[in-house]
Design a protein around this motif. Structure first.
Motif, PDB file in Angstrom:
ATOM      1  N   GLU A  24       0.820  -1.212   0.000  1.00  0.00           N
ATOM      2  CA  GLU A  24       0.000   0.000   0.000  1.00  0.00           C
ATOM      3  C   GLU A  24       0.855   1.264   0.000  1.00  0.00           C
ATOM      4  OE1 GLU A  24      -3.196  -0.118  -0.716  1.00  0.00           O
ATOM      5  OE2 GLU A  24      -2.865  -2.272  -0.802  1.00  0.00           O
ATOM      6  N   ASN A  25       1.950   1.264   0.759  1.00  0.00           N
ATOM      7  CA  ASN A  25       2.847   2.430   0.763  1.00  0.00           C
ATOM      8  C   ASN A  25       3.504   2.631  -0.601  1.00  0.00           C
ATOM      9  OD1 ASN A  25       2.321   3.125   3.431  1.00  0.00           O
ATOM     10  ND2 ASN A  25       4.013   1.917   4.231  1.00  0.00           N
ATOM     11  N   LEU A  26       3.903   1.539  -1.233  1.00  0.00           N
ATOM     12  CA  LEU A  26       4.517   1.621  -2.556  1.00  0.00           C
ATOM     13  C   LEU A  26       3.520   2.169  -3.576  1.00  0.00           C
ATOM     14  CD1 LEU A  26       6.848   1.042  -4.521  1.00  0.00           C
ATOM     15  CD2 LEU A  26       5.944  -1.292  -4.732  1.00  0.00           C
ATOM     16  N   ILE A  27       2.319   1.635  -3.556  1.00  0.00           N
ATOM     17  CA  ILE A  27       1.287   2.093  -4.492  1.00  0.00           C
ATOM     18  C   ILE A  27       1.010   3.581  -4.287  1.00  0.00           C
ATOM     19  CG2 ILE A  27      -1.172   1.912  -5.074  1.00  0.00           C
ATOM     20  CD1 ILE A  27      -0.876  -1.153  -4.481  1.00  0.00           C
ATOM     21  N   GLY A  28       0.834   3.985  -3.044  1.00  0.00           N
ATOM     22  CA  GLY A  28       0.563   5.386  -2.752  1.00  0.00           C
ATOM     23  C   GLY A  28       1.685   6.294  -3.232  1.00  0.00           C
ATOM     24  N   THR A  29       2.908   5.900  -2.977  1.00  0.00           N
ATOM     25  CA  THR A  29       4.058   6.699  -3.391  1.00  0.00           C
ATOM     26  C   THR A  29       4.133   6.816  -4.903  1.00  0.00           C
ATOM     27  OG1 THR A  29       5.306   6.079  -1.414  1.00  0.00           O
ATOM     28  CG2 THR A  29       6.589   6.851  -3.305  1.00  0.00           C
TER      29      THR A  29
ATOM     30  N   VAL B 201      15.113  -9.287 -16.501  1.00  0.00           N
ATOM     31  CA  VAL B 201      14.533  -8.266 -15.635  1.00  0.00           C
ATOM     32  C   VAL B 201      15.155  -6.928 -16.018  1.00  0.00           C
ATOM     33  CG1 VAL B 201      14.429  -7.451 -13.233  1.00  0.00           C
ATOM     34  CG2 VAL B 201      14.032  -9.870 -13.758  1.00  0.00           C
ATOM     35  N   ASP B 202      14.325  -5.907 -16.125  1.00  0.00           N
ATOM     36  CA  ASP B 202      14.785  -4.610 -16.608  1.00  0.00           C
ATOM     37  C   ASP B 202      15.495  -3.774 -15.552  1.00  0.00           C
ATOM     38  OD1 ASP B 202      13.648  -4.570 -19.432  1.00  0.00           O
ATOM     39  OD2 ASP B 202      11.926  -5.162 -18.234  1.00  0.00           O
ATOM     40  N   ALA B 203      15.132  -3.939 -14.280  1.00  0.00           N
ATOM     41  CA  ALA B 203      15.768  -3.177 -13.213  1.00  0.00           C
ATOM     42  C   ALA B 203      15.573  -3.906 -11.889  1.00  0.00           C
ATOM     43  CB  ALA B 203      15.184  -1.770 -13.134  1.00  0.00           C
ATOM     44  N   VAL B 204      16.500  -3.663 -10.962  1.00  0.00           N
ATOM     45  CA  VAL B 204      16.459  -4.277  -9.640  1.00  0.00           C
ATOM     46  C   VAL B 204      16.710  -3.181  -8.612  1.00  0.00           C
ATOM     47  CG1 VAL B 204      17.530  -5.976  -8.115  1.00  0.00           C
ATOM     48  CG2 VAL B 204      17.336  -6.455 -10.567  1.00  0.00           C
ATOM     49  N   PHE B 205      15.848  -3.126  -7.585  1.00  0.00           N
ATOM     50  CA  PHE B 205      15.972  -2.098  -6.555  1.00  0.00           C
ATOM     51  C   PHE B 205      15.866  -2.720  -5.175  1.00  0.00           C
ATOM     52  CE2 PHE B 205      14.127  -0.083 -10.295  1.00  0.00           C
ATOM     53  CZ  PHE B 205      15.033   0.957 -10.503  1.00  0.00           C
ATOM     54  N   ASP B 206      16.699  -2.243  -4.256  1.00  0.00           N
ATOM     55  CA  ASP B 206      16.685  -2.670  -2.865  1.00  0.00           C
ATOM     56  C   ASP B 206      15.651  -1.835  -2.112  1.00  0.00           C
ATOM     57  OD1 ASP B 206      17.355  -2.788  -0.006  1.00  0.00           O
ATOM     58  OD2 ASP B 206      19.126  -3.901  -0.674  1.00  0.00           O
ATOM     59  N   LYS B 207      14.721  -2.501  -1.440  1.00  0.00           N
ATOM     60  CA  LYS B 207      13.660  -1.789  -0.716  1.00  0.00           C
ATOM     61  C   LYS B 207      14.213  -0.833   0.338  1.00  0.00           C
ATOM     62  CE  LYS B 207      10.028  -5.270  -0.901  1.00  0.00           C
ATOM     63  NZ  LYS B 207       9.263  -6.245  -0.116  1.00  0.00           N
ATOM     64  N   SER B 208      15.290  -1.222   0.989  1.00  0.00           N
ATOM     65  CA  SER B 208      15.781  -0.431   2.110  1.00  0.00           C
ATOM     66  C   SER B 208      16.590   0.790   1.689  1.00  0.00           C
ATOM     67  CB  SER B 208      16.604  -1.300   3.065  1.00  0.00           C
ATOM     68  OG  SER B 208      17.697  -1.872   2.376  1.00  0.00           O
TER      69      SER B 208
ATOM     70  N   GLU C 176      16.834   1.927  -2.041  1.00  0.00           N
ATOM     71  CA  GLU C 176      16.682   2.404  -3.413  1.00  0.00           C
ATOM     72  C   GLU C 176      15.242   2.754  -3.810  1.00  0.00           C
ATOM     73  OE1 GLU C 176      20.384   0.368  -5.717  1.00  0.00           O
ATOM     74  OE2 GLU C 176      18.691  -0.984  -5.319  1.00  0.00           O
ATOM     75  N   ILE C 177      14.415   3.146  -2.844  1.00  0.00           N
ATOM     76  CA  ILE C 177      13.039   3.529  -3.185  1.00  0.00           C
ATOM     77  C   ILE C 177      13.042   4.764  -4.090  1.00  0.00           C
ATOM     78  CG2 ILE C 177      12.738   4.811  -1.033  1.00  0.00           C
ATOM     79  CD1 ILE C 177       9.926   3.040  -2.988  1.00  0.00           C
ATOM     80  N   ASP C 178      13.926   5.726  -3.818  1.00  0.00           N
ATOM     81  CA  ASP C 178      13.999   6.913  -4.675  1.00  0.00           C
ATOM     82  C   ASP C 178      14.396   6.541  -6.093  1.00  0.00           C
ATOM     83  OD1 ASP C 178      13.260   8.531  -2.559  1.00  0.00           O
ATOM     84  OD2 ASP C 178      15.321   9.139  -2.083  1.00  0.00           O
ATOM     85  N   ALA C 179      15.288   5.585  -6.225  1.00  0.00           N
ATOM     86  CA  ALA C 179      15.706   5.139  -7.558  1.00  0.00           C
ATOM     87  C   ALA C 179      14.551   4.455  -8.284  1.00  0.00           C
ATOM     88  CB  ALA C 179      16.908   4.199  -7.452  1.00  0.00           C
ATOM     89  N   LEU C 180      13.724   3.705  -7.558  1.00  0.00           N
ATOM     90  CA  LEU C 180      12.544   3.082  -8.172  1.00  0.00           C
ATOM     91  C   LEU C 180      11.571   4.159  -8.647  1.00  0.00           C
ATOM     92  CD1 LEU C 180      10.700   0.716  -8.944  1.00  0.00           C
ATOM     93  CD2 LEU C 180       9.889   0.700  -6.574  1.00  0.00           C
ATOM     94  N   VAL C 181      11.332   5.165  -7.830  1.00  0.00           N
ATOM     95  CA  VAL C 181      10.436   6.257  -8.219  1.00  0.00           C
ATOM     96  C   VAL C 181      10.991   6.956  -9.467  1.00  0.00           C
ATOM     97  CG1 VAL C 181       9.512   8.506  -7.522  1.00  0.00           C
ATOM     98  CG2 VAL C 181       9.477   6.587  -5.910  1.00  0.00           C
ATOM     99  N   ASP C 182      12.303   7.213  -9.479  1.00  0.00           N
ATOM    100  CA  ASP C 182      12.938   7.843 -10.649  1.00  0.00           C
ATOM    101  C   ASP C 182      12.780   6.961 -11.892  1.00  0.00           C
ATOM    102  OD1 ASP C 182      13.716   9.982  -9.083  1.00  0.00           O
ATOM    103  OD2 ASP C 182      15.811   9.333  -8.909  1.00  0.00           O
ATOM    104  N   TYR C 183      12.957   5.660 -11.730  1.00  0.00           N
ATOM    105  CA  TYR C 183      12.803   4.727 -12.846  1.00  0.00           C
ATOM    106  C   TYR C 183      11.380   4.800 -13.403  1.00  0.00           C
ATOM    107  CZ  TYR C 183      12.630   0.357 -15.472  1.00  0.00           C
ATOM    108  OH  TYR C 183      12.459  -0.581 -16.469  1.00  0.00           O
ATOM    109  N   CYS C 184      10.406   4.790 -12.512  1.00  0.00           N
ATOM    110  CA  CYS C 184       9.004   4.854 -12.944  1.00  0.00           C
ATOM    111  C   CYS C 184       8.712   6.184 -13.632  1.00  0.00           C
ATOM    112  CB  CYS C 184       8.074   4.634 -11.759  1.00  0.00           C
ATOM    113  SG  CYS C 184       8.124   2.943 -11.113  1.00  0.00           S
ATOM    114  N   ALA C 185       9.232   7.273 -13.090  1.00  0.00           N
ATOM    115  CA  ALA C 185       9.040   8.580 -13.716  1.00  0.00           C
ATOM    116  C   ALA C 185       9.650   8.593 -15.118  1.00  0.00           C
ATOM    117  CB  ALA C 185       9.652   9.677 -12.851  1.00  0.00           C
ATOM    118  N   HIS C 186      10.805   7.972 -15.277  1.00  0.00           N
ATOM    119  CA  HIS C 186      11.433   7.892 -16.596  1.00  0.00           C
ATOM    120  C   HIS C 186      10.581   7.063 -17.558  1.00  0.00           C
ATOM    121  CE1 HIS C 186      14.509   7.764 -19.667  1.00  0.00           C
ATOM    122  NE2 HIS C 186      14.357   6.456 -19.709  1.00  0.00           N
ATOM    123  N   GLN C 187       9.991   5.985 -17.075  1.00  0.00           N
ATOM    124  CA  GLN C 187       9.126   5.172 -17.928  1.00  0.00           C
ATOM    125  C   GLN C 187       7.894   5.970 -18.347  1.00  0.00           C
ATOM    126  OE1 GLN C 187      10.156   2.236 -19.211  1.00  0.00           O
ATOM    127  NE2 GLN C 187      11.995   2.766 -18.051  1.00  0.00           N
TER     128      GLN C 187
END
Length: 131
Positions: free
Chosen positions: A16-21, A101-108, A110-121
């Motif tokens: 739920e936190n991931l979806i909201g973010t 797999v296109d990208a791998v992120f550590d939950k603890s 790399e959350i900002d990197a995941l958000v950046d990846y999604c924004a780039h997509q």
């Protein structure tokens, strides 16, 4: 314009936190969720045209994210698979790359990197639609 995502995460709080973010900070719209490999595979196979991004944890209530990534054979080049887990190391990154797999992120860390990846997509899809 939305990036249609499917999230496979068995921890409801993290999910739920991931979806909201992602929905607040990017153009991601979560089209579906699952906590098991079996349910995720079923949804992905029945909805092959309805997702742009899969975000999957490695350890699920039933099954594994690695096996799930291995099973997703039919997908468009524009459809991305991302692993988001607490158990990331060099060998996991290597195995994920071998599976496509296109990208791998550590939950603890790399959350900002995941958000950046999604924004780039989101930007990439917007550019493709504008062309």
């Amino acid at each position: 314009m939305h990036l249609q995502a499917f999230v496979i995460e068995d921890n409801a709080t993290i999910r739920e936190n991931l979806i909201g973010t992602l929905e607040e900070l990017t153009c991601v719209h979560v089209a579906g969720v699952s906590s098991t490999e079996k349910d995720a595979l079923s949804w992905l196979e029945q909805n092959i045209e309805k997702w742009d991004l899969v975000i999957v944890d490695l350890f699920l209530k039933q099954g594994s994210g690695i096996h799930l990534a291995q099973c997703i054979k039919r997908r468009r080049a524009s459809q991305k698979i991302v692993v988001f887990s607490n158990y990331i190391n060099a060998s996991v990154r290597k195995r994920c790359a071998q599976l496509g797999v296109d990208a791998v992120f550590d939950k603890s860390t790399e959350i900002d990197a995941l958000v950046d990846y999604c924004a780039h997509q989101c930007f990439r899809i917007a550019q493709a639609q504008a062309a």
